[in-house]
Motif scaffolding. Structure first.
Motif, PDB file in Angstrom:
ATOM      1  N   SER A 218      40.119  39.907  42.286  1.00 15.98           N
ATOM      2  CA  SER A 218      40.093  38.198  41.897  1.00 15.98           C
ATOM      3  C   SER A 218      38.766  37.862  42.047  1.00 15.98           C
ATOM      4  O   SER A 218      39.283  36.532  40.901  1.00 15.98           O
ATOM      5  CB  SER A 218      40.836  37.976  43.324  1.00 15.98           C
ATOM      6  N   ILE A 219      37.825  38.458  42.176  1.00 13.11           N
ATOM      7  CA  ILE A 219      36.838  37.647  42.968  1.00 13.11           C
ATOM      8  C   ILE A 219      35.908  37.740  40.827  1.00 13.11           C
ATOM      9  O   ILE A 219      35.527  37.367  41.209  1.00 13.11           O
ATOM     10  CB  ILE A 219      35.307  38.599  43.425  1.00 13.11           C
ATOM     11  N   SER A 220      37.242  38.663  40.039  1.00 13.23           N
ATOM     12  CA  SER A 220      36.384  39.572  38.840  1.00 13.23           C
ATOM     13  C   SER A 220      36.696  38.202  37.683  1.00 13.23           C
ATOM     14  O   SER A 220      35.974  38.126  37.265  1.00 13.23           O
ATOM     15  CB  SER A 220      35.970  40.901  38.266  1.00 13.23           C
ATOM     16  N   GLN A 221      38.066  37.540  38.652  1.00 17.09           N
ATOM     17  CA  GLN A 221      38.915  36.879  37.037  1.00 17.09           C
ATOM     18  C   GLN A 221      37.840  35.634  37.625  1.00 17.09           C
ATOM     19  O   GLN A 221      37.507  35.451  36.421  1.00 17.09           O
ATOM     20  CB  GLN A 221      40.540  37.143  38.043  1.00 17.09           C
ATOM     21  N   ASN A 260      41.571  41.113  29.552  1.00 18.20           N
ATOM     22  CA  ASN A 260      41.640  39.815  28.766  1.00 18.20           C
ATOM     23  C   ASN A 260      40.808  39.184  27.453  1.00 18.20           C
ATOM     24  O   ASN A 260      40.356  38.314  27.099  1.00 18.20           O
ATOM     25  CB  ASN A 260      40.785  38.366  29.820  1.00 18.20           C
ATOM     26  N   GLU A 261      40.291  40.797  26.631  1.00 15.81           N
ATOM     27  CA  GLU A 261      39.864  40.406  25.891  1.00 15.81           C
ATOM     28  C   GLU A 261      38.437  39.351  25.412  1.00 15.81           C
ATOM     29  O   GLU A 261      38.085  39.055  24.489  1.00 15.81           O
ATOM     30  CB  GLU A 261      40.940  40.122  24.658  1.00 15.81           C
ATOM     31  N   ARG A 262      37.628  39.606  26.711  1.00 13.99           N
ATOM     32  CA  ARG A 262      36.363  38.487  26.128  1.00 13.99           C
ATOM     33  C   ARG A 262      35.935  39.674  26.050  1.00 13.99           C
ATOM     34  O   ARG A 262      34.395  40.057  26.816  1.00 13.99           O
ATOM     35  CB  ARG A 262      36.578  37.547  28.124  1.00 13.99           C
ATOM     36  N   GLN A 263      35.180  40.119  24.726  1.00 14.08           N
ATOM     37  CA  GLN A 263      34.008  40.759  24.424  1.00 14.08           C
ATOM     38  C   GLN A 263      32.671  39.849  24.779  1.00 14.08           C
ATOM     39  O   GLN A 263      32.089  41.208  25.366  1.00 14.08           O
ATOM     40  CB  GLN A 263      34.639  41.258  22.827  1.00 14.08           C
ATOM     41  N   PRO A 264      32.439  39.331  24.621  1.00 14.20           N
ATOM     42  CA  PRO A 264      30.815  38.477  24.322  1.00 14.20           C
ATOM     43  C   PRO A 264      30.391  38.621  26.161  1.00 14.20           C
ATOM     44  O   PRO A 264      29.876  39.398  26.516  1.00 14.20           O
ATOM     45  CB  PRO A 264      30.603  37.402  24.096  1.00 14.20           C
ATOM     46  N   ARG A 772      48.130  39.868  32.022  1.00 16.62           N
ATOM     47  CA  ARG A 772      48.944  40.471  32.730  1.00 16.62           C
ATOM     48  C   ARG A 772      48.676  39.322  34.129  1.00 16.62           C
ATOM     49  O   ARG A 772      49.242  39.523  35.100  1.00 16.62           O
ATOM     50  CB  ARG A 772      48.933  41.375  33.115  1.00 16.62           C
ATOM     51  N   THR A 773      47.766  38.945  33.590  1.00 17.16           N
ATOM     52  CA  THR A 773      47.080  38.391  35.296  1.00 17.16           C
ATOM     53  C   THR A 773      47.291  36.606  35.064  1.00 17.16           C
ATOM     54  O   THR A 773      46.218  35.741  35.361  1.00 17.16           O
ATOM     55  CB  THR A 773      45.464  38.412  35.860  1.00 17.16           C
ATOM     56  N   LYS A 774      47.864  36.065  33.640  1.00 17.24           N
ATOM     57  CA  LYS A 774      47.947  35.046  33.638  1.00 17.24           C
ATOM     58  C   LYS A 774      47.336  33.988  33.025  1.00 17.24           C
ATOM     59  O   LYS A 774      47.068  33.493  33.314  1.00 17.24           O
ATOM     60  CB  LYS A 774      49.092  34.134  34.979  1.00 17.24           C
TER      61      LYS A 774
END
Length: 1015
Positions: A218-221, A260-264, A772-774
């Protein structure tokens, strides 16, 4: 008994005018008791009560204020009532269970929240909050916490911007982890302002880190949303230095971030991680200590510089130097370097993409017969349907690397000319998406040589560059330089078009200034064809940055005379404000008020992407306003379509909101309503969405039917007929439209594309705009937005493949290998299984005539039957001994010879092997699934992990990449072995058409069986 005798309040009202204070107090006390009954009488003399409150000599002024408040409440004056309730001070009891108290508390909280919000927006310079109002809210918060209503207290604190009370309500609760999860969820859903949401996330990170066992997932998100890659990298370093369980958790954090596909952001995390440097034996410092006997030594020294030899040989000595310059044990350092390398491969996507390729290839269930039927029904002169079939094939086999249909139909494929050839070549990028290592070699036959045209068709070369972008979408570090050179070294607008699209995809969101300048140069050439792609590409490059570049793009959009360029730039500008919410309001206002309808059309996309997935009421109201009031059909259509992006986090709302619009007299609005439902409800199989779309699939206007068919396929993807009977009727409807020679081209194209979407990715992917983490999948949302542009430009259809998400459970051990692991789906296999393969058509004959049978024919049939039986027995034997999946694509069973020798009969892993089917039938609760397994979203709630299993999932998620904890580490592991797609050499035909095949090379055919020649 005394209260029953009171029939009027007139006597009590008269006592208020008595001079003695005791009489006034007596009257006031009784009026307060009967005010709910006699308020209509008391209200006639309310001025006496107000003057009593204003009398400084009266020592019961708060009681008078309370009575006045209750009277105003009954008179329907909530503002006045609240004002006097505040003046009543502590006499206003927040714990009183009455309608009056509940109403005023709600009013007080709303007023307080509004004042706090205005104060925050204006930096508290002009807005002051009544301390009495604040006292009421604080009393209410304290009451909620004392009564154990922690979620209610958290909601009030969140709405009132009281972060101190928010933290208190979490820490004083009896379930801190549950409250943190709840707060995380509602902050993403109900907090409308991005800046305030970030403040909430900072509080959550602080609380998470203060727990005895921090929730690193959760912290990483939270840190990802706060754009804090440095802290994430530090956290991952700590986990890598821990024991095996900590290492597993670190890998799981990396996989969750990747989804989450955030490449940068991922690249920044990777760059913040340390590197390793290999020391030869001569470079090892004298006196280097061996700390193997002190395991804590490794934890005390952070590796500052590590690098593994690239020649593949194990280094003889590895040294990592800590902050104090102490040499760390070489063996421990080597292990740390290996773990660090694994982690970086996850962050860059190398490992998850490879595993996804393996899954999609091994579980491919594409039905080639459907494509063959479409191909045969398409008229040769109908280029639109010909191209649509190529699109459908690419979508059907997206990510599977299976291009059998193209290789088997080279002559038919060669009929594609000009832009159809561009699309046909680009389709290979969808099929081979994710083949990062072999992407360039796969497309080599079509690519420009040394950046210049190779004498081939510029349409093929441009399509190949576009395909490279699709293959490397969001992971383009290895291909960016080649695409830049290809763009710089050509003046052909078709090649520039493909290079711009490919470059935008490969460098998605990186905001690279050099690439931006190169693409801007293409826009300034004022070429309509190249400029349109360049405008979109600039947006892809600057996704979510909301930089000054947007103003620059808007200025040129006004200057150019080409509608194509203006349209490309309008969409590009919308992409730059992705996820910026209120920060984008100024630019949105500027675009939506523009006289040019194309820029207003871009403003609709800007609204959609800035407020994607927020269900923001302000954004919805603005879109609905434009949907019914704008003079341009394009703007109205896009405004309705944009609702799908704003509402995809709450899909059940969309059919209700657009239901009236779907019945509009304007065909463009009806089309927009269909696509809005398709985008928002994609992959849900929502009955309300299906019911809304059904009548639109039979609309009187052809393009509305087209949009409805595509939207229906998006909603029904991976929905079985067992769950929704209308799936079968929809498939039959598609087949009827495709086979009907009198059907119009637009509808037929929609039906062909819908068929491709329905069976996308070998029937192993769904359309998911959220992870999957919405949280929003940025690549998927952008892909869907650009895909909806196919109204103007068909090649953009391929962008929909970016929104595909594999529906797989992939369990991994500490070495990132897939161990043998079984779990249970508590549902019948038919409920979520693959659709049955299409049966080949049987030609009907009116009269069955007797056939003459020769003796030689009879003997030939007998020999053929014998050979068939022997072949069947051989295949059955191979299938029983092998765990390799069967694929419907080529009808062949591929089995690794080494795997046959090493594996035992009971080691079968794939779901479709006979041994497993037997196990599934015998299990009383449902079917057993085997790692890796196909698990569709609707099936996740039925997944149960078996007790007594050797492996325990690190998190309870029943899909995606899940790290498995080994409870028996001393025992040898049985790993899943599967055929991995491998690149084959490019093939070409005599006509110069080359089609790349990335399937495993066919095994050498077996020699024929012995036979006897019969004369």
């Amino acid at each position: 008994m005394a209260t029953a005798l009171v029939s009027s309040a007139s006597g009590l009202i008269a006592m208020l005018h008595e001079p003695h204070p005791a009489l006034k107090l007596h009257a006031l006390t009784n009026i307060n008791t009967f005010v709910d009954i006699f308020w209509h009488e008391i209200s006639t003399d309310i001025t006496s009560l107000e003057s009593l409150y204003e009398d400084d000599s009266f020592d019961q002024r708060p009681l008078a204020a309370l009575v006045v408040s209750k009277v105003f409440y009954h008179l329907g004056e909530p503002n006045e009532s609240l004002l006097y309730a505040l003046r009543a001070q502590s006499l206003f009891d927040v714990s009183e269970d009455s309608e009056y108290t509940h109403t005023l508390l709600a009013k007080a909280i709303d007023e307080y929240a509004s004042l706090r919000t205005r104060a925050a927006e204006s930096n508290a310079s002009t807005v002051t909050v009544d301390p009495r109002l604040e006292a009421i809210v604080e009393r209410m918060l304290e009451k909620c916490i004392v009564d154990g209503k922690y979620q209610q207290a958290l909601g009030i604190a969140l709405e009132c911007r009281r972060l101190d009370k928010l933290e208190e309500s979490i820490m004083r609760s009896d379930n801190v982890m549950g409250m943190l999860t709840y707060c995380m969820s509602i902050s993403q859903t109900f907090v409308n302002q991005r800046k305030y949401r970030h403040e909430v996330l900072k509080i959550l990170v602080k609380i998470y880190q203060s727990l005895p066992s921090p929730d690193y997932l959760s912290i990483s998100q939270c840190l990802m949303f706060l754009d804090d890659p440095g802290t994430v990298a530090s956290m991952l370093e700590i986990l890598l230095k821990g024991d095996k369980d900590a290492n597993l958790l670190g890998y799981q954090v990396a996989f969750d971030l990747y989804e989450n596909e955030r490449q940068p952001f991922l690249l920044k995390v990777r760059d913040h991680l340390p590197e390793a440097r290999v020391l030869t034996p001569l470079e090892v410092p004298e006196g280097a200590t061996n700390s193997s006997q002190d395991p804590e030594n490794v934890m005390e020294h952070t590796p500052a510089s590590m690098e593994i030899a690239e020649d593949g040989n194990q280094p003889s000595e590895v040294q990592t130097v800590g902050h104090h310059g102490n040499a760390v044990d070489n063996e421990e350092a080597r292990k740390y370097a290996e773990k660090l390398a694994k982690l970086k491969k996850i962050l860059t996507g190398e490992t998850p993409i490879h595993l996804t390729l393996q899954f999609l290839y091994g579980h491919n269930r594409s039905d080639i017969l459907i494509l063959k039927t479409i191909k045969q029904s398409v008229e040769l002169r109908n280029s639109v349907c010909h191209s649509a079939t190529i699109y459908a094939n690419a979508l059907m086999h997206a990510g599977t690397t299976v291009d059998t249909f193209l290789r088997e139909n080279l002559d038919w494929l060669s009929r594609a000319t000009n832009w159809a050839k561009f699309s046909a070549t680009a389709g290979l990028g969808v099929i081979h998406r994710g083949h990062l290592q072999q992407g360039r070699s796969l497309m080599a036959p079509y690519l420009p040589q040394n950046g210049a045209t190779s004498g081939g068709s510029p349409y093929s070369e441009g399509g190949a560059l576009y395909a490279l972008g699709l293959i490397h979408a969001n992971h383009g570090e290895g291909i960016k330089q080649f695409l830049i050179e290809s763009l710089k070294n050509t003046n052909n607008e078709v090649i520039q078009h493909g290079a711009c699209l490919g470059l935008g995809l490969a460098a998605l969101g990186t905001a690279d200034e050099e690439i931006y300048d190169d693409i801007k140069g293409v826009v300034y050439t004022d070429s309509a064809v190249a400029g349109e792609a360049a405008g979109i590409s600039m947006g892809l490059l600057m996704v979510g940055t909301k930089s000054d570049k947007a103003e620059e793009m808007l200025t040129y959009a006004h200057d150019t005379n080409h509608e194509k360029i203006t349209r490309g730039l309008a969409l590009g500008i919308a992409l730059t404000v992705y996820g910026r919410e209120e920060d984008a309001d100024t630019l949105i206002e500027q675009m939506t008020r523009d006289q040019n309808p194309i820029l207003r059309y871009g403003g609709m996309y800007a609204l959609a992407l800035a407020y994607r997935g927020t269900a923001n009421n302000k954004a919805i109201r603005r879109l609905l306003h434009f949907a019914v009031s704008d003079v341009s059909d394009d703007v109205r259509r896009t405004a309705v379509l944009a609702l799908g992006f704003v509402l995809y986090s709450e899909p059940e709302q969309t059919p209700r909101i657009v239901s009236l619009l779907s019945e509009s007299y304007n065909a463009h609005v009806r089309y927009g309503a269909a696509l809005a439902v398709g985008i928002s409800c994609a992959g849900t199989g929502l009955p309300e969405a299906i019911s809304l779309l059904e009548p639109l699939t039979s609309d009187v206007v052809d393009f509305v039917r087209q949009g409805a068919l595509i939207a229906m396929a998006m909603v029904l993807i991976q929905t079985t007929e067992a769950r929704e009977p209308r799936v079968g009727s929809f498939r039959r409807q598609l087949e009827k439209i495709i086979l009907d020679k009198h059907e119009d081209t637009m509808s037929k194209m929609g039906a062909i594309l819908a068929t491709g979407i329905l069976d996308a990715g070998g029937r192993n992917v769904t359309i998911a705009l959220q992870s999957r983490t919405k949280h929003d999948r940025i690549t998927a949302v952008i892909g869907m937005a650009v895909f909806s542009q196919f109204w103007y430009w068909y090649p953009l259809i391929y962008f929909v493949s970016l929104s595909f998400s594999p529906t797989a459970f992939i369990g991994l051990n500490h070495d990132l290998n897939m161990p043998k692991f079984t779990f249970l789906s508590e549902a019948k296999s038919s409920m979520f299984g693959y659709p049955p393969p299409t049966a080949p058509p049987v030609a009907a004959s009116a009269i069955k005539l007797p056939t003459a049978v020769l003796s030689t024919s009879a003997r030939a049939k007998a020999r053929a039957k014998k050979e068939s039986d022997m072949k069947h027995a051989t295949e059955k034997s191979i299938l029983e001994e092998s765990s390799q999946p069967t694929t419907h694509t080529n009808g062949a069973i591929r089995a690794s010879k080494a795997g046959k020798e090493e594996r035992k009969d009971d080691d079968a892993m794939q779901v479709d092997s006979p041994a497993e089917k037997k196990t599934e039938v015998e299990h009383p609760s449902g079917e057993l699934l085997h790692n890796p397994a196909r698990v569709v979203p609707a099936q996740e709630k039925y997944i149960k992990f078996l007790d007594g299993s050797r492996y325990v999932p690190l998190k309870t998620a029943p899909s995606g990449f899940v790290m498995l904890k080994d409870l028996e580490p001393s025992e040898p592991e049985v790993l899943v072995s599967s055929d991995a797609p491998a690149s084959s050499a490019p093939g070409s035909t005599s006509s110069g058409q080359a089609v790349q095949s990335n399937m495993v090379a066919e095994e050498e055919p077996q020699p024929p069986q012995p036979f006897e020649y019969v004369a």
